[in-house]
Scaffold this motif. Structure first.
Motif, PDB file in Angstrom:
ATOM      1  N   ARG A 256      -2.154  -7.915   2.252  1.00 16.28           N
ATOM      2  CA  ARG A 256      -3.499  -7.944   2.839  1.00 16.28           C
ATOM      3  C   ARG A 256      -3.622  -6.850   3.893  1.00 16.28           C
ATOM      4  O   ARG A 256      -4.615  -6.124   3.943  1.00 16.28           O
ATOM      5  CB  ARG A 256      -3.761  -9.318   3.458  1.00 16.28           C
ATOM      6  CG  ARG A 256      -5.119  -9.450   4.133  1.00 16.28           C
ATOM      7  CD  ARG A 256      -5.296 -10.785   4.799  1.00 16.28           C
ATOM      8  NE  ARG A 256      -4.364 -10.877   5.919  1.00 16.28           N
ATOM      9  CZ  ARG A 256      -4.134 -11.976   6.617  1.00 16.28           C
ATOM     10  NH1 ARG A 256      -4.742 -13.103   6.304  1.00 16.28           N
ATOM     11  NH2 ARG A 256      -3.290 -11.979   7.620  1.00 16.28           N
TER      12      ARG A 256
ATOM     13  N   ARG B 136      -4.034  -3.377   2.244  1.00 20.94           N
ATOM     14  CA  ARG B 136      -5.408  -3.120   1.784  1.00 20.94           C
ATOM     15  C   ARG B 136      -6.299  -2.715   2.955  1.00 20.94           C
ATOM     16  O   ARG B 136      -7.065  -1.760   2.878  1.00 20.94           O
ATOM     17  CB  ARG B 136      -5.975  -4.346   1.065  1.00 20.94           C
ATOM     18  CG  ARG B 136      -5.374  -4.595  -0.300  1.00 20.94           C
ATOM     19  CD  ARG B 136      -6.088  -5.695  -1.074  1.00 20.94           C
ATOM     20  NE  ARG B 136      -6.085  -6.992  -0.396  1.00 20.94           N
ATOM     21  CZ  ARG B 136      -5.103  -7.893  -0.478  1.00 20.94           C
ATOM     22  NH1 ARG B 136      -4.033  -7.632  -1.214  1.00 20.94           N
ATOM     23  NH2 ARG B 136      -5.201  -9.052   0.157  1.00 20.94           N
ATOM     24  N   PHE B 137      -6.199  -3.448   4.051  1.00 17.63           N
ATOM     25  CA  PHE B 137      -6.999  -3.164   5.239  1.00 17.63           C
ATOM     26  C   PHE B 137      -6.651  -1.790   5.814  1.00 17.63           C
ATOM     27  O   PHE B 137      -7.525  -0.940   5.997  1.00 17.63           O
ATOM     28  CB  PHE B 137      -6.765  -4.255   6.291  1.00 17.63           C
ATOM     29  CG  PHE B 137      -7.458  -3.977   7.597  1.00 17.63           C
ATOM     30  CD1 PHE B 137      -8.785  -4.339   7.775  1.00 17.63           C
ATOM     31  CD2 PHE B 137      -6.789  -3.362   8.650  1.00 17.63           C
ATOM     32  CE1 PHE B 137      -9.435  -4.088   8.976  1.00 17.63           C
ATOM     33  CE2 PHE B 137      -7.423  -3.110   9.850  1.00 17.63           C
ATOM     34  CZ  PHE B 137      -8.743  -3.464  10.020  1.00 17.63           C
ATOM     35  N   TYR B 138      -5.377  -1.560   6.103  1.00 14.64           N
ATOM     36  CA  TYR B 138      -4.981  -0.315   6.763  1.00 14.64           C
ATOM     37  C   TYR B 138      -5.138   0.908   5.867  1.00 14.64           C
ATOM     38  O   TYR B 138      -5.464   1.993   6.364  1.00 14.64           O
ATOM     39  CB  TYR B 138      -3.557  -0.420   7.319  1.00 14.64           C
ATOM     40  CG  TYR B 138      -3.537  -1.173   8.626  1.00 14.64           C
ATOM     41  CD1 TYR B 138      -3.837  -0.528   9.820  1.00 14.64           C
ATOM     42  CD2 TYR B 138      -3.264  -2.532   8.670  1.00 14.64           C
ATOM     43  CE1 TYR B 138      -3.849  -1.209  11.022  1.00 14.64           C
ATOM     44  CE2 TYR B 138      -3.277  -3.231   9.869  1.00 14.64           C
ATOM     45  CZ  TYR B 138      -3.569  -2.559  11.041  1.00 14.64           C
ATOM     46  OH  TYR B 138      -3.599  -3.239  12.237  1.00 14.64           O
ATOM     47  N   SER B 139      -4.951   0.780   4.573  1.00 18.81           N
ATOM     48  CA  SER B 139      -5.163   1.922   3.676  1.00 18.81           C
ATOM     49  C   SER B 139      -6.596   2.419   3.779  1.00 18.81           C
ATOM     50  O   SER B 139      -6.847   3.623   3.878  1.00 18.81           O
ATOM     51  CB  SER B 139      -4.854   1.545   2.227  1.00 18.81           C
ATOM     52  OG  SER B 139      -3.484   1.312   2.064  1.00 18.81           O
ATOM     53  N   ALA B 140      -7.543   1.499   3.789  1.00 19.59           N
ATOM     54  CA  ALA B 140      -8.956   1.878   3.883  1.00 19.59           C
ATOM     55  C   ALA B 140      -9.304   2.401   5.268  1.00 19.59           C
ATOM     56  O   ALA B 140      -9.981   3.424   5.413  1.00 19.59           O
ATOM     57  CB  ALA B 140      -9.842   0.682   3.536  1.00 19.59           C
TER      58      ALA B 140
ATOM     59  N   ALA C 161     -15.262   0.643   7.364  1.00 18.60           N
ATOM     60  CA  ALA C 161     -14.138   0.345   6.469  1.00 18.60           C
ATOM     61  C   ALA C 161     -13.413  -0.913   6.920  1.00 18.60           C
ATOM     62  O   ALA C 161     -12.995  -1.727   6.089  1.00 18.60           O
ATOM     63  CB  ALA C 161     -13.171   1.525   6.419  1.00 18.60           C
TER      64      ALA C 161
ATOM     65  N   ALA D 185     -15.478  -3.909   5.881  1.00 17.37           N
ATOM     66  CA  ALA D 185     -15.513  -4.052   4.424  1.00 17.37           C
ATOM     67  C   ALA D 185     -14.175  -4.493   3.840  1.00 17.37           C
ATOM     68  O   ALA D 185     -14.106  -4.870   2.675  1.00 17.37           O
ATOM     69  CB  ALA D 185     -15.934  -2.727   3.785  1.00 17.37           C
ATOM     70  N   ASN D 186     -13.116  -4.447   4.660  1.00 22.91           N
ATOM     71  CA  ASN D 186     -11.779  -4.751   4.148  1.00 22.91           C
ATOM     72  C   ASN D 186     -11.096  -5.880   4.905  1.00 22.91           C
ATOM     73  O   ASN D 186      -9.876  -5.893   5.064  1.00 22.91           O
ATOM     74  CB  ASN D 186     -10.919  -3.486   4.173  1.00 22.91           C
ATOM     75  CG  ASN D 186     -11.354  -2.514   3.103  1.00 22.91           C
ATOM     76  OD1 ASN D 186     -10.965  -2.656   1.950  1.00 22.91           O
ATOM     77  ND2 ASN D 186     -12.179  -1.550   3.468  1.00 22.91           N
ATOM     78  N   GLY D 187     -11.881  -6.851   5.348  1.00 22.18           N
ATOM     79  CA  GLY D 187     -11.310  -8.056   5.935  1.00 22.18           C
ATOM     80  C   GLY D 187     -11.183  -8.061   7.440  1.00 22.18           C
ATOM     81  O   GLY D 187     -10.693  -9.032   8.014  1.00 22.18           O
TER      82      GLY D 187
ATOM     83  N   ASP E 141      -7.983  -6.529  12.928  1.00 19.36           N
ATOM     84  CA  ASP E 141      -7.466  -6.518  11.565  1.00 19.36           C
ATOM     85  C   ASP E 141      -7.382  -7.957  11.066  1.00 19.36           C
ATOM     86  O   ASP E 141      -7.647  -8.904  11.824  1.00 19.36           O
ATOM     87  CB  ASP E 141      -6.138  -5.757  11.482  1.00 19.36           C
ATOM     88  CG  ASP E 141      -4.933  -6.499  12.044  1.00 19.36           C
ATOM     89  OD1 ASP E 141      -5.033  -7.687  12.420  1.00 19.36           O
ATOM     90  OD2 ASP E 141      -3.860  -5.879  12.108  1.00 19.36           O
TER      91      ASP E 141
END
Length: 127
Positions: free
Chosen positions: A14, A17-21, A83, A86-88, A112
């Motif tokens: 999880r 996904r968050f940090y990549s975006a 971002a 949009a990513n949690g 985060d």
């Protein structure tokens, strides 16, 4: 001034996904891969590590603690905030000027998915 900052996570997939975006909006990539860790930054410079706590206990966030990441433009701060949401992530302060720091201080605050507080900040008056 510092070598690295480490934030705890209870769910690395999880967090990835968050940090990549979010980090992509600031032009930051993973300089190398590690088992059970996510790393962003420069190979020989400052880095941000996201890891499960080494003591095996649950990751918790610190009250009053946050990591501020430099953004080259105000548009990057805006993209970082969008971002994250949009990513949690969750909002802790929408993008905007914070003139109580200085006239050109433009920042945004988010949490985060594990509750760690992050900020993107641009110190330039250019957009």
């Amino acid at each position: 001034m510092f070598s690295h900052v480490t934030l705890g996570s209870n769910d690395l997939e999880r967090a990835r996904r968050f940090y990549s975006a979010v980090m992509a909006t600031l032009g930051l990539t993973e300089p190398f891969e590690m088992k059970d860790a996510i790393v962003y930054g420069d190979l020989t410079g400052a880095k941000l590590f996201i890891v499960p706590p080494f003591d095996g206990q649950a990751a918790t966030n610190g009250n009053g603690t946050h990591v501020a990441l430099l953004a080259a433009s105000r548009a990057m701060v805006d993209a970082f905030h969008a971002a994250a949401l949009a990513n949690g992530g969750s909002d802790e302060g929408a993008p905007g000027l914070r003139p109580h720091y200085h006239a050109n201080y433009y920042g945004a605050y988010v949490r985060d998915p594990d509750g760690n507080k992050l900020q993107a900040v641009c110190h330039s008056r250019r957009g």
